[in-house]
Design a protein around this motif. Structure first.
Motif: not given
Length: 125
Positions: A5-23
């Motif tokens: 997933y990607t999210v933009e906060i205050d003009g900066q973009r961040y890329q993430g990946a969802t956590a494991s099911a355990k987390n």
């Protein structure tokens, strides 16, 4: 398998990946115990997201960061892993990033809600 997933906060973009099911399992328990499930609602305002996170015990915030952010979210511009130090003088944006990580990982929780004709009606047990 993680979903990106990607999210933009205050003009900066961040890329993430969802956590494991355990987390995600542990994170959902923390969200339920601390009242953070309201963060998962898609139309919650940014200030509300941050304010809710500021009201829970700091140990829970730190644990959620470990479960959902650390090693899983990077700043898109330079691929730098996200940590508090990237948000100096705007630390509220780190909380906002955590809120988005919670929403990305646990958002399907709202699929449990039964459709009603009223739209915003409370669900009975």
């Amino acid at each position: 398998m993680a979903r990106e997933y990607t999210v933009e906060i205050d003009g900066q973009r961040y890329q993430g990946a969802t956590a494991s099911a355990k987390n995600q399992f542990e994170a959902l328990h923390i969200a339920g115990r601390t009242g953070l499930v309201a963060l998962l609602k898609p139309d919650a305002a940014d200030m509300s997201l941050v304010t809710l996170l500021l009201q829970i015990p700091f140990a829970d915030v730190q644990r959620l960061i470990e479960l959902l952010v650390k090693g899983q979210v990077v700043r898109e511009a330079d691929n730098v892993p996200v940590a508090e130090n990237l948000f100096r003088d705007a630390i509220h944006n780190y909380y906002l990033l955590l809120a988005h990580a919670l929403r990305e990982n646990l958002g399907p929780f709202w699929q449990l809600r039964r459709p009603t004709t009223e739209g915003a009606a409370e669900q009975s047990l």
